[in-house]
Scaffold this active site. Sequence first.
Site, PDB file in Angstrom:
ATOM      1  N   LYS A   1     -13.692   9.039 -30.326  1.00  0.00           N
ATOM      2  CA  LYS A   1     -14.118   9.496 -31.658  1.00  0.00           C
ATOM      3  C   LYS A   1     -13.337  10.744 -32.044  1.00  0.00           C
ATOM      4  O   LYS A   1     -12.835  10.854 -33.164  1.00  0.00           O
ATOM      5  CB  LYS A   1     -15.629   9.784 -31.666  1.00  0.00           C
TER       6      LYS A   1
ATOM      7  N   GLN B   1     -24.093  12.195 -29.134  1.00  0.00           N
ATOM      8  CA  GLN B   1     -23.860  10.921 -28.445  1.00  0.00           C
ATOM      9  C   GLN B   1     -25.133  10.475 -27.713  1.00  0.00           C
ATOM     10  O   GLN B   1     -25.698  11.234 -26.923  1.00  0.00           O
ATOM     11  CB  GLN B   1     -22.689  11.083 -27.448  1.00  0.00           C
TER      12      GLN B   1
ATOM     13  N   ASP C   1     -24.155   9.486 -38.355  1.00  0.00           N
ATOM     14  CA  ASP C   1     -24.637   8.256 -37.719  1.00  0.00           C
ATOM     15  C   ASP C   1     -25.671   7.545 -38.595  1.00  0.00           C
ATOM     16  O   ASP C   1     -25.977   6.377 -38.375  1.00  0.00           O
ATOM     17  CB  ASP C   1     -25.300   8.587 -36.362  1.00  0.00           C
TER      18      ASP C   1
END
Length: 299
Positions: free
Chosen positions: A54, A98, A121
């Site tokens: 990422k 994460q 997200d």
Amino acid sequence: MAARIIDGRAIAAQLTERISDDVALLKERHGITPGLAVVLVGQDPASQIYVRNKVKKTRELGMASIRHSLPEDASQEELLELINRINCDPKIHGLLVQLPLPGPIDEASVIEAIRPDKDVDGFHISNVGLLSRGKRGVVPCTPLGCLMLLKHELGSLEGCDAMVLGRSNIVGKPLANVLLHENCTVTIAHSRTRNLAEQCRRADILIAAVGRPALVKGSWIKPGATVIDVGINRLTDRNTGRSKIVGDVDFQQVSQIAGAVTPVPGGVGPMTIACLLANTYQACCRIHKLDDMPDASRV
Ligand code: NDP
């Protein structure tokens, strides 16, 4: 007849190229560089790879990316304090933690601590609420990637019978909402669904997000249907010790019946990361109220 293979890598590459152009335009017009902060707690090997990817991809597109690593035994207070600092940092427009988090840290409290407009997200309850109301919030990356693949393949999804296999908060449920807003007739199936194969056979669009290797068989598919395989399952050969990644769809069988199908790897996976980059760019535009910039998630 063999199904068309929906090339997620190629479609994701087109999307990232476009975002890269949008980022360059953003810098030129407004002198702003989108910034993403990625927080990793602990040493989980898979999470480390995801985070590294990422950060790398974000930088490749000309955006800023900062990785924050906390030890395995970090307390919830430490993590919340870090999130609060990132929330207040004007150079950072996207923040993701994460998952999964190790130990006793409460995932829900951590997600709720992220500023909703930086929640790239799309897991914060405000963004979940906005999506369920059909309003503009942040759409989670994997469902957004699936939508882009479907639109690329089919154009309008209006009136299609869509079956979403799986009801998780990160894939199944948001995806069902996304498809509903595209005017599909949506069914959500899960581990307690009766007559699963029969239900699937009605679907023009079938999306599998269950985490069960090759669960979806050829006989479950309506001829000509479009099949999106979200599953990522690692299978290890007992004799050789070698491992490979397979999806939730029996690709050999399904590709004989479906009209189009995504492979694993090379289908939804590359789209998920491309959509994270799109969401970061988009968050930057929204935070700075830049209405003159292109929409990165346009299809
Ligand atoms: P979860 O484990 O959170 O959810 C799985 C869902 O599948 C649940 O709703 C469960 O039902 C349902 N399910 C499980 N077994 C069956 C079955 N035999 N029949 C019908 N339904 C079943 O998984 P996620 O949603 O997080 O992920 C799903 C898959 O997608 C995984 O393989 C994951 O690795 C992959 N993934 C891939 C991404 C990508 O970028 N390509 C991103 C995110 C996930 P119930 O609710 O009843 O338990």
